[in-house]
Scaffold this motif. Structure first.
Motif, PDB file in Angstrom:
ATOM      1  N   PHE A 106      -5.451  10.930  58.394  1.00 59.93           N
ATOM      2  CA  PHE A 106      -4.465   9.880  58.205  1.00 59.93           C
ATOM      3  C   PHE A 106      -5.022   8.512  58.618  1.00 59.93           C
ATOM      4  O   PHE A 106      -4.884   7.524  57.901  1.00 59.93           O
ATOM      5  CB  PHE A 106      -3.251  10.238  59.067  1.00 59.93           C
ATOM      6  N   GLU A 107      -5.687   8.484  59.768  1.00 57.98           N
ATOM      7  CA  GLU A 107      -6.256   7.221  60.250  1.00 57.98           C
ATOM      8  C   GLU A 107      -7.404   6.752  59.366  1.00 57.98           C
ATOM      9  O   GLU A 107      -7.585   5.553  59.162  1.00 57.98           O
ATOM     10  CB  GLU A 107      -6.735   7.385  61.697  1.00 57.98           C
ATOM     11  N   ASN A 108      -8.191   7.704  58.847  1.00 62.13           N
ATOM     12  CA  ASN A 108      -9.252   7.344  57.910  1.00 62.13           C
ATOM     13  C   ASN A 108      -8.681   6.553  56.736  1.00 62.13           C
ATOM     14  O   ASN A 108      -9.291   5.604  56.259  1.00 62.13           O
ATOM     15  CB  ASN A 108      -9.923   8.612  57.363  1.00 62.13           C
ATOM     16  N   ILE A 109      -7.506   6.976  56.270  1.00 62.55           N
ATOM     17  CA  ILE A 109      -6.940   6.359  55.069  1.00 62.55           C
ATOM     18  C   ILE A 109      -6.221   5.047  55.380  1.00 62.55           C
ATOM     19  O   ILE A 109      -6.289   4.101  54.606  1.00 62.55           O
ATOM     20  CB  ILE A 109      -5.983   7.350  54.371  1.00 62.55           C
ATOM     21  N   THR A 110      -5.565   4.982  56.551  1.00 63.05           N
ATOM     22  CA  THR A 110      -4.754   3.788  56.820  1.00 63.05           C
ATOM     23  C   THR A 110      -5.536   2.648  57.471  1.00 63.05           C
ATOM     24  O   THR A 110      -5.085   1.505  57.454  1.00 63.05           O
ATOM     25  CB  THR A 110      -3.557   4.124  57.741  1.00 63.05           C
ATOM     26  N   VAL A 119      -1.800  -4.871  55.503  1.00 61.15           N
ATOM     27  CA  VAL A 119      -0.562  -4.233  55.070  1.00 61.15           C
ATOM     28  C   VAL A 119       0.203  -3.809  56.315  1.00 61.15           C
ATOM     29  O   VAL A 119      -0.395  -3.496  57.341  1.00 61.15           O
ATOM     30  CB  VAL A 119      -0.899  -2.987  54.215  1.00 61.15           C
ATOM     31  N   LYS A 120       1.543  -3.820  56.235  1.00 66.52           N
ATOM     32  CA  LYS A 120       2.337  -3.340  57.378  1.00 66.52           C
ATOM     33  C   LYS A 120       2.023  -1.876  57.634  1.00 66.52           C
ATOM     34  O   LYS A 120       1.838  -1.104  56.701  1.00 66.52           O
ATOM     35  CB  LYS A 120       3.835  -3.495  57.090  1.00 66.52           C
ATOM     36  N   ARG A 121       1.970  -1.489  58.914  1.00 68.55           N
ATOM     37  CA  ARG A 121       1.600  -0.118  59.248  1.00 68.55           C
ATOM     38  C   ARG A 121       2.477   0.911  58.544  1.00 68.55           C
ATOM     39  O   ARG A 121       1.977   1.901  57.986  1.00 68.55           O
ATOM     40  CB  ARG A 121       1.692   0.081  60.763  1.00 68.55           C
ATOM     41  N   SER A 122       3.779   0.651  58.532  1.00 67.54           N
ATOM     42  CA  SER A 122       4.661   1.652  57.922  1.00 67.54           C
ATOM     43  C   SER A 122       4.373   1.799  56.427  1.00 67.54           C
ATOM     44  O   SER A 122       4.398   2.902  55.881  1.00 67.54           O
ATOM     45  CB  SER A 122       6.125   1.269  58.155  1.00 67.54           C
ATOM     46  N   ASP A 123       4.083   0.675  55.773  1.00 71.39           N
ATOM     47  CA  ASP A 123       3.758   0.757  54.338  1.00 71.39           C
ATOM     48  C   ASP A 123       2.446   1.508  54.118  1.00 71.39           C
ATOM     49  O   ASP A 123       2.326   2.330  53.205  1.00 71.39           O
ATOM     50  CB  ASP A 123       3.640  -0.650  53.731  1.00 71.39           C
ATOM     51  N   ALA A 124       1.458   1.206  54.986  1.00 71.06           N
ATOM     52  CA  ALA A 124       0.163   1.873  54.846  1.00 71.06           C
ATOM     53  C   ALA A 124       0.317   3.375  55.018  1.00 71.06           C
ATOM     54  O   ALA A 124      -0.318   4.172  54.316  1.00 71.06           O
ATOM     55  CB  ALA A 124      -0.821   1.316  55.864  1.00 71.06           C
ATOM     56  N   GLU A 125       1.190   3.776  55.961  1.00 68.14           N
ATOM     57  CA  GLU A 125       1.356   5.210  56.210  1.00 68.14           C
ATOM     58  C   GLU A 125       2.073   5.888  55.056  1.00 68.14           C
ATOM     59  O   GLU A 125       1.749   7.013  54.665  1.00 68.14           O
ATOM     60  CB  GLU A 125       2.095   5.416  57.530  1.00 68.14           C
ATOM     61  N   LYS A 126       3.038   5.174  54.500  1.00 70.00           N
ATOM     62  CA  LYS A 126       3.763   5.733  53.344  1.00 70.00           C
ATOM     63  C   LYS A 126       2.766   5.949  52.198  1.00 70.00           C
ATOM     64  O   LYS A 126       2.730   7.006  51.563  1.00 70.00           O
ATOM     65  CB  LYS A 126       4.862   4.744  52.927  1.00 70.00           C
TER      66      LYS A 126
END
Ligand SMILES: Nc1ncnc2c1ncn2[C@@H]1O[C@H](COP(=O)(O)OP(=O)(O)O)[C@@H](O)[C@H]1O
Ligand SMILES: [Mg+2]
Lengths: 253, 398
Positions: A106-110, A119-126
């Motif tokens: 997950f961290e690799n991608i965000t 990008v906002k963290r929540s958007d990046a995680e989505k």
């Protein structure tokens, strides 16, 4: 066929007479290539012919020393802003995956969306979740790369590159380091990506993939593109002797 | 058909005799070595133990315990030291409860150490203080354990840790014109307390400095690279004791007369400057061990050089150099004994000055053995923690 016409008239990568030396060794000896928006180009050719060097020049992991390259209208020069702008447009997938081993999937991608694209963290995680769905491994999000199979790691690497929402994707032998049973899962993801309209340059020796997915195949030898043609023509009527030789070697096993 | 059930591995039950035979007497050569080792141990340990248990006069240790621990810190103000100890132990306990694993093990070891202290011949007043410390530690541990699900507490505890240096300096140093916390100059700090202060400040400041130097050494800007190399090579080429001399005796010559830098602070600067050069060389090794593909992948996803260093290179580089760096910190901890040249009375300095007192004439062996044991206790704790940290971070597994 209309579609093909407009695509061909809309170049996104233009390379003219690109040369590169490693010391005294002349690796690239005048590469000419135009890639259109939405095109899938497969590059094949013998080992050491300069394929990797050429696509690494496209996102400036290497510098060329003569000729010009423009990506989406931006000239590749030493201007740092240009380099960063171009890297944001281009995603790259490596033979050895090169995932960050100390970060979770997950961290690799965000990481890059949050810090480089702001990008906002929540958007990046989505987005990361959506991408993991897309490459078929949403359940692996919290694992570390070392805990995944090679095929899964390469799919994470594709998701990581896509997270920057690039216009172009470069693949340098993405399946060469994989066990045979994992090659298909990665090629399938790449096929879907191609179908979605992504511009792709893929170095591969998977001729089945080339035949099905590529719009064009380019044959590299001794630092030049010897010939480039649509798959049908490339496989049935190669023009050059060296292409014929290469094809006979690679298709005979 | 064969029986295809999954079988448990065969049980291995090895008796003590069998173990002895396998490990100590497996071959004739091995048996000879075992025999020689036993003879050697007997010849060396027997007289040592006999001396430790029967002939040594340990009375100098309990009689001077306060000096060993806090030096000539005013007796009426010793409670302030205890406040600092309580504060740290409470935080250690809280962290142990909240984070588990590593922090918990640290807290448990410190706690059991403190309980062992209760068995030693302390006065009842001192035992009460120690008991309080144990309760503080385990109280913190329980509170942390109860709160472990609430992640927001972790941030609070980190902030409390960050505030600790301020609190410690405030309580130990005091404030001008304050009746409760009257000022105590660092020339009155001493003993184990001073040893700890020197080591902790030295470690905490040499680490970031060392990392910066290592990065500087690889910088693409020649000036920064040259300065870093010059610094590292010069500092590594001189003995620590000269650096301490430089900062404690010669520094004032270079500074304007009005600027008075505290003696203990000068020693801390010396340790930080000296150790940072070694840390830099360790970290450089770690930086070189990060594969080029990692940096290329970071560039390819659009991370700038700074972000790449911070998020990709340093975490991987620092992880592989934990053992080397902890080794460096252990050296630093022991090397604090050299501050006697700056007339500071740390644990070792205190021992020397006690031995100079005619009342304790001829107790050199007892006193030196005692402080050596104290040094060993803490360095062993450090190296044990570092091994656990390596495991927790998976060093050497990739
Ligand atoms: N960084 C480098 N320094 C020196 N030589 C290199 C470097 N990278 C590649 N080469 C050489 O350049 C040639 C082409 O390499 P490459 O582009 O990787 O070929 P391909 O990908 O077609 O197998 C090879 O002979 C290789 O040894
Ligand atoms: Mg290659």
């Amino acid at each position: 066929m209309d579609c093909v016409e407009t695509r061909m008239s809309d170049p996104i990568i233009v390379a003219e007479d690109v040369h590169k030396w490693f010391g005294n060794f002349h690796v690239l000896r005048g590469v000419h290539l135009t890639v259109s928006r939405g095109e899938v180009l497969v590059i094949c050719g013998p080992s050491g012919s300069g394929k990797s060097t050429f696509i690494r020049i496209i996102n400036r992991l290497e510098e060329h020393q003569r000729g010009r390259i423009a990506v989406d209208g931006i000239e590749l020069t030493n201007d740092l802003r240009n380099i960063e702008a171009i890297r944001r447009e281009i995603g790259m997938v490596f033979q050895q995956f090169n995932l960050f081993p100390h970060l979770t999937v997950f961290e690799n991608i965000t990481l890059a969306p949050i810090w480089a694209r702001k990008v906002k963290r929540s958007d990046a995680e989505k987005q990361a979740l959506e991408l993991l769905e897309r490459v078929g491994i949403p359940e692996q999000a919290q694992k570390y790369p070392g805990q995944l199979s090679g095929g899964q790691q390469q799919r994470v690497a594709i998701a990581r590159a896509l997270a920057m929402q690039p216009k172009i994707m470069l693949f340098d032998e993405p399946t060469s380091a994989l066990d045979p049973e994992m090659i298909k899962e990665v090629l399938d993801v790449m096929g879907e990506l191609a179908a979605s309209g992504m511009t792709m340059i893929v170095i591969t020796h998977e001729m089945g993939f080339a035949r099905e997915v590529a719009d064009r195949i380019a044959f590299f030898d001794e630092g030049r593109i010897v010939e480039a043609a649509a798959p049908v023509d490339f496989f049935t009527a190669p023009e050059h002797e060296r292409t014929k030789l290469f094809l006979s070697q690679i298709l005979h096993h | 058909m064969q029986n295809r059930e999954i079988l448990p591995p065969p049980m291995l039950r090895i008796g003590p005799l069998r173990w002895l035979k396998d490990n100590l007497f497996s071959t004739r050569y091995n048996a000879l070595l075992t025999f020689l080792a036993v003879v050697f141990l007997y010849l060396t340990l027997h007289p040592t133990l006999e001396w430790v248990l029967w002939h040594a006069r340990w009375d100098a240790i309990p009689a001077n315990l306060k000096l060993f621990l806090v030096g000539i810190y005013p007796m009426k103000d010793v409670w302030r030291v205890w406040v600092c100890v309580y504060w740290i132990l409470l935080l250690l306990g809280l962290s142990g409860g909240l984070w588990g694993r590593l922090a918990r093990e640290a807290a448990l070891i410190v706690g059991s150490g403190a309980i062992l202290l209760l068995l030693l011949p302390f006065s009842w007043m001192e035992r009460l203080w120690i008991l309080g410390a144990v309760l503080g530690l385990f109280g913190g541990l329980s509170i942390g354990w109860l709160l472990r699900e609430r992640k927001s507490w972790r941030k609070d505890v980190i902030i409390l840790w960050a505030l600790s240096p301020l609190i410690v300096v405030l309580f130990l140093g005091g404030l001008p014109n304050n009746p409760l916390l009257s000022p105590v100059g660092t020339n009155q700090w001493g003993g184990l307390m001073l040893t700890f202060m020197l080591a902790i400040v030295g470690i905490a400041s040499s680490f970031p400095l060392g990392v910066l130097l290592a990065l500087g050494r690889q910088s693409s800007l020649p000036v920064i690279r040259w300065i870093s190399i010059l610094y590292i090579e010069v500092v590594r080429g001189v003995p620590l004791i000269t650096v301490i001399f430089m900062t404690s005796i010669m520094l004032p010559l270079f500074l304007p007369a009005q600027v008075r830098v505290d003696q203990a602070l000068r020693a801390m600067v010396a340790f930080a400057l000296f150790t940072s050069a070694y840390i830099a060389e360790n970290v450089r090794g770690g930086l070189q061990a990060v594969p080029r593909g990692q940096i290329e992948a970071a560039k390819a996803v659009g991370l700038s050089g700074m972000l790449t260093t911070f998020f990709i290179v340093l975490p991987q580089a620092l992880r592989v150099v934990i053992p080397a760096n902890v080794g460096q910190f252990i050296s630093l901890f022991k090397d604090t004994a050299l501050v006697f040249v700056a007339s500071l009375l740390d644990l070792f300095g205190m021992a020397k000055s006690i031995l100079a007192n005619p009342d304790w004439l001829g107790r050199d062996r007892e006193v030196l053995l005692f402080i050596a044991f104290v040094y060993w206790l803490f360095t062993y704790f450090l190296s044990r923690m570092s091994r656990r940290l390596e495991k927790a971070l998976g060093v050497g597994e990739r």
